[in-house]
Scaffold this motif. Sequence first.
Motif, PDB file in Angstrom:
ATOM      1  N   ARG A 153     -38.580 -65.956 -11.784  1.00 60.36           N
ATOM      2  CA  ARG A 153     -39.603 -65.000 -12.239  1.00 60.36           C
ATOM      3  C   ARG A 153     -38.968 -63.680 -12.648  1.00 60.36           C
ATOM      4  NH1 ARG A 153     -44.961 -66.038 -13.382  1.00 60.36           N
ATOM      5  NH2 ARG A 153     -45.681 -64.175 -12.274  1.00 60.36           N
ATOM      6  N   LEU A 154     -37.967 -63.224 -11.890  1.00 56.89           N
ATOM      7  CA  LEU A 154     -37.288 -61.975 -12.263  1.00 56.89           C
ATOM      8  C   LEU A 154     -36.540 -62.132 -13.580  1.00 56.89           C
ATOM      9  CD1 LEU A 154     -35.844 -60.768  -8.821  1.00 56.89           C
ATOM     10  CD2 LEU A 154     -37.877 -59.922 -10.008  1.00 56.89           C
ATOM     11  N   LEU A 155     -35.970 -63.313 -13.810  1.00 57.91           N
ATOM     12  CA  LEU A 155     -35.244 -63.549 -15.061  1.00 57.91           C
ATOM     13  C   LEU A 155     -36.165 -63.502 -16.271  1.00 57.91           C
ATOM     14  CD1 LEU A 155     -32.805 -66.359 -13.884  1.00 57.91           C
ATOM     15  CD2 LEU A 155     -32.128 -64.161 -14.905  1.00 57.91           C
ATOM     16  N   ALA A 156     -37.454 -63.699 -16.060  1.00 53.22           N
ATOM     17  CA  ALA A 156     -38.416 -63.661 -17.167  1.00 53.22           C
ATOM     18  C   ALA A 156     -38.945 -62.254 -17.420  1.00 53.22           C
ATOM     19  CB  ALA A 156     -39.574 -64.614 -16.875  1.00 53.22           C
ATOM     20  N   CYS A 157     -38.475 -61.267 -16.649  1.00 56.11           N
ATOM     21  CA  CYS A 157     -38.969 -59.894 -16.791  1.00 56.11           C
ATOM     22  C   CYS A 157     -38.155 -59.107 -17.814  1.00 56.11           C
ATOM     23  CB  CYS A 157     -38.897 -59.174 -15.443  1.00 56.11           C
ATOM     24  SG  CYS A 157     -40.028 -59.817 -14.202  1.00 56.11           S
ATOM     25  N   ASP A 158     -38.796 -58.065 -18.359  1.00 57.51           N
ATOM     26  CA  ASP A 158     -38.074 -57.100 -19.202  1.00 57.51           C
ATOM     27  C   ASP A 158     -37.350 -56.085 -18.332  1.00 57.51           C
ATOM     28  OD1 ASP A 158     -39.139 -58.101 -21.739  1.00 57.51           O
ATOM     29  OD2 ASP A 158     -41.049 -57.259 -21.048  1.00 57.51           O
ATOM     30  N   VAL A 159     -38.035 -55.616 -17.288  1.00 59.56           N
ATOM     31  CA  VAL A 159     -37.506 -54.602 -16.380  1.00 59.56           C
ATOM     32  C   VAL A 159     -37.765 -55.052 -14.947  1.00 59.56           C
ATOM     33  CG1 VAL A 159     -37.656 -52.191 -15.614  1.00 59.56           C
ATOM     34  CG2 VAL A 159     -37.989 -52.756 -18.036  1.00 59.56           C
ATOM     35  N   VAL A 160     -36.773 -54.872 -14.085  1.00 59.02           N
ATOM     36  CA  VAL A 160     -36.939 -55.130 -12.658  1.00 59.02           C
ATOM     37  C   VAL A 160     -36.663 -53.832 -11.909  1.00 59.02           C
ATOM     38  CG1 VAL A 160     -36.003 -56.310 -10.634  1.00 59.02           C
ATOM     39  CG2 VAL A 160     -36.439 -57.588 -12.743  1.00 59.02           C
ATOM     40  N   VAL A 161     -37.676 -53.367 -11.190  1.00 57.29           N
ATOM     41  CA  VAL A 161     -37.522 -52.176 -10.357  1.00 57.29           C
ATOM     42  C   VAL A 161     -37.055 -52.653  -8.985  1.00 57.29           C
ATOM     43  CG1 VAL A 161     -38.638 -50.126  -9.417  1.00 57.29           C
ATOM     44  CG2 VAL A 161     -39.407 -51.072 -11.618  1.00 57.29           C
ATOM     45  N   GLU A 197     -24.404 -60.738  -6.756  1.00 64.39           N
ATOM     46  CA  GLU A 197     -25.378 -61.736  -7.202  1.00 64.39           C
ATOM     47  C   GLU A 197     -26.630 -61.626  -6.332  1.00 64.39           C
ATOM     48  OE1 GLU A 197     -25.590 -63.617  -9.647  1.00 64.39           O
ATOM     49  OE2 GLU A 197     -23.589 -63.958 -10.426  1.00 64.39           O
ATOM     50  N   PRO A 198     -27.825 -61.854  -6.890  1.00 64.77           N
ATOM     51  CA  PRO A 198     -28.087 -62.273  -8.275  1.00 64.77           C
ATOM     52  C   PRO A 198     -28.328 -61.107  -9.241  1.00 64.77           C
ATOM     53  CG  PRO A 198     -30.090 -62.491  -7.022  1.00 64.77           C
ATOM     54  CD  PRO A 198     -29.045 -61.996  -6.050  1.00 64.77           C
ATOM     55  N   ALA A 199     -28.060 -59.858  -8.808  1.00 65.49           N
ATOM     56  CA  ALA A 199     -28.273 -58.733  -9.723  1.00 65.49           C
ATOM     57  C   ALA A 199     -27.407 -58.858 -10.970  1.00 65.49           C
ATOM     58  CB  ALA A 199     -27.975 -57.419  -9.010  1.00 65.49           C
ATOM     59  N   THR A 200     -26.177 -59.333 -10.798  1.00 67.12           N
ATOM     60  CA  THR A 200     -25.300 -59.485 -11.957  1.00 67.12           C
ATOM     61  C   THR A 200     -25.825 -60.550 -12.915  1.00 67.12           C
ATOM     62  OG1 THR A 200     -23.913 -60.963 -10.618  1.00 67.12           O
ATOM     63  CG2 THR A 200     -23.247 -58.663 -10.750  1.00 67.12           C
ATOM     64  N   THR A 201     -26.443 -61.599 -12.377  1.00 63.17           N
ATOM     65  CA  THR A 201     -27.043 -62.631 -13.229  1.00 63.17           C
ATOM     66  C   THR A 201     -28.194 -62.050 -14.036  1.00 63.17           C
ATOM     67  OG1 THR A 201     -26.412 -64.436 -11.756  1.00 63.17           O
ATOM     68  CG2 THR A 201     -28.300 -64.821 -13.194  1.00 63.17           C
ATOM     69  N   LEU A 202     -29.038 -61.232 -13.415  1.00 64.58           N
ATOM     70  CA  LEU A 202     -30.145 -60.600 -14.123  1.00 64.58           C
ATOM     71  C   LEU A 202     -29.637 -59.701 -15.243  1.00 64.58           C
ATOM     72  CD1 LEU A 202     -32.406 -59.678 -11.075  1.00 64.58           C
ATOM     73  CD2 LEU A 202     -32.932 -61.371 -12.827  1.00 64.58           C
ATOM     74  N   ALA A 203     -28.623 -58.874 -14.936  1.00 66.51           N
ATOM     75  CA  ALA A 203     -28.086 -57.968 -15.952  1.00 66.51           C
ATOM     76  C   ALA A 203     -27.479 -58.750 -17.119  1.00 66.51           C
ATOM     77  CB  ALA A 203     -27.048 -57.040 -15.322  1.00 66.51           C
ATOM     78  N   ALA A 204     -26.761 -59.837 -16.803  1.00 68.59           N
ATOM     79  CA  ALA A 204     -26.148 -60.645 -17.861  1.00 68.59           C
ATOM     80  C   ALA A 204     -27.192 -61.304 -18.742  1.00 68.59           C
ATOM     81  CB  ALA A 204     -25.240 -61.695 -17.235  1.00 68.59           C
ATOM     82  N   ALA A 205     -28.393 -61.552 -18.183  1.00 60.43           N
ATOM     83  CA  ALA A 205     -29.479 -62.178 -18.953  1.00 60.43           C
ATOM     84  C   ALA A 205     -30.265 -61.153 -19.762  1.00 60.43           C
ATOM     85  CB  ALA A 205     -30.412 -62.921 -18.000  1.00 60.43           C
ATOM     86  N   GLY A 206     -29.885 -59.888 -19.690  1.00 61.27           N
ATOM     87  CA  GLY A 206     -30.563 -58.859 -20.471  1.00 61.27           C
ATOM     88  C   GLY A 206     -31.723 -58.195 -19.769  1.00 61.27           C
ATOM     89  N   VAL A 207     -31.918 -58.495 -18.494  1.00 62.78           N
ATOM     90  CA  VAL A 207     -32.985 -57.841 -17.729  1.00 62.78           C
ATOM     91  C   VAL A 207     -32.513 -56.446 -17.324  1.00 62.78           C
ATOM     92  CG1 VAL A 207     -34.417 -57.950 -15.660  1.00 62.78           C
ATOM     93  CG2 VAL A 207     -33.798 -60.057 -16.861  1.00 62.78           C
ATOM     94  N   GLN A 208     -33.322 -55.446 -17.590  1.00 61.01           N
ATOM     95  CA  GLN A 208     -32.946 -54.080 -17.233  1.00 61.01           C
ATOM     96  C   GLN A 208     -33.282 -53.822 -15.767  1.00 61.01           C
ATOM     97  OE1 GLN A 208     -34.369 -51.030 -19.855  1.00 61.01           O
ATOM     98  NE2 GLN A 208     -33.719 -49.353 -18.508  1.00 61.01           N
ATOM     99  N   LEU A 209     -32.261 -53.465 -14.981  1.00 56.49           N
ATOM    100  CA  LEU A 209     -32.465 -53.113 -13.580  1.00 56.49           C
ATOM    101  C   LEU A 209     -32.671 -51.608 -13.469  1.00 56.49           C
ATOM    102  CD1 LEU A 209     -29.679 -55.301 -11.919  1.00 56.49           C
ATOM    103  CD2 LEU A 209     -32.128 -55.754 -11.953  1.00 56.49           C
ATOM    104  N   ALA A 210     -33.705 -51.209 -12.753  1.00 62.74           N
ATOM    105  CA  ALA A 210     -34.038 -49.788 -12.634  1.00 62.74           C
ATOM    106  C   ALA A 210     -34.337 -49.467 -11.176  1.00 62.74           C
ATOM    107  CB  ALA A 210     -35.249 -49.442 -13.511  1.00 62.74           C
ATOM    108  N   GLY A 211     -34.252 -48.188 -10.850  1.00 66.87           N
ATOM    109  CA  GLY A 211     -34.633 -47.707  -9.528  1.00 66.87           C
ATOM    110  C   GLY A 211     -35.817 -46.769  -9.648  1.00 66.87           C
ATOM    111  N   GLY A 212     -36.612 -46.686  -8.607  1.00 67.05           N
ATOM    112  CA  GLY A 212     -37.807 -45.843  -8.653  1.00 67.05           C
ATOM    113  C   GLY A 212     -37.498 -44.388  -8.913  1.00 67.05           C
TER     114      GLY A 212
END
Length: 429
Positions: free
Chosen positions: A61-69, A79-94
């Motif tokens: 489900r996270l891999l299908a997101c545009d942005v993950v907070v 991992e798995p944050a590096t997998t998300l970033a490699a898939a183009g998901v933008q990781l953000a903090g509040g």
Amino acid sequence: MTGWSGLTGLRVGVWGVGVEGSASLRRLAADGVAPYAVVDRAAGSAVGQQVLALDEGGLDRLLACDVVVKSPGISPYDEPATTLAAAGVQLAGGLGLWLEDAPRDRVACLTGTKGKSTATAIAGALARGLGQDVFVGGNIGRAPWEPDVAPADLYLIETSSYQAHDVTAGPRVVAVTSLSQDHLTWHHGYDTYVRDKLSLCTRPGVETVVAPAADPELERYADLLGPHVQRVVENDAGWASGLGLIGRHNLRNALLAREVLVALGVPGADDEAALAAAAPAYEPLPSRLTRVGRVGDVEFVDDSLSTNTLPTLAAVDSFPGRRVALLVGGQDRGIDYTPLAEGLAAFGDRVLVLTLPDNGPRIAATIRAAAPTVWVRECVDLAEAVGAGHAWAKPDGVVLLSPAAPSFGVFRDYAERAEVFTAAMRALA
């Protein structure tokens, strides 16, 4: 994307539903954004949302997101944050999202390995005493992006290295208290830890305020402090007596807090009389060199939030000329305790080190190897250490819980460790 307001129309995931994750869910609900995924280590519910376990469909489900907070405790280097970033998901903090559209000219972020909570709390108390409407939060207190946070004159945000990593838009002022080893596992090493923490200083428009006194690590990384650096000048600061602080290092925190307010343009921040009148409003934070009682003439001091060598050495130095029974040890994060051993050697025979599980044996071995003149004894638990410390510190010394390690493993958190310490003191009486 520009801050929280820029998430409308995107598929947004929330990863981690602790204090900050719950605040993020409330903010999204207030903005009318339905999260596409809410994920944690285990399935459940939070703030009206069903929570997926990471290994039970949550990652997909996270891999299908545009942005993950994500919550601050989640390292982008693992991992798995590096997998998300490699898939183009933008990781953000509040905090990073909040700063993108916050009134940044009225915001100060206070960071550093140790001292940032105290400096932030002092700055907040002084600002209120000077007539300002102040929000104090971040790593201490509430998240500034909570939907019910009212507009304020000033925003004083304690900022951890975890949070700093996710910040892209800098505040008006960044204050740096100190640097030493911490959170090495999350950052994958000390150099990355420092660079993540000090990344706040190099954002456009930031003025960096640096604590007084020579800090070799701050000098070593001086090139990361940004182009506009104000170094606080140490002085006796008579106005600070009303704060009721223990230790010279806490006076430095007070001087740093004042300079933050000056940099933000707070009226009266450069007026000694006004500061003296404002100082008594400060309430010392728990487990930060806090006196908790006496047994006979032996004083007991709780510094349970001290989780590395720098504040522990500063704590011992806060009781010149007195015998100090120092209680150290906790969760083993692999940091080098040689600097602690070498620093304790300077205090001579007026310090007895009592080590605690889990890493107590390793600390004791390091001290015996690097500083054989320092007295050290291994204890099976906190109660034994308190009893032995009291017996040694008589007639008028100090039993100091300043563990230079986190509490996890043996205790739920620093507060439970402090409670057990205080209870053991009372049992002696």
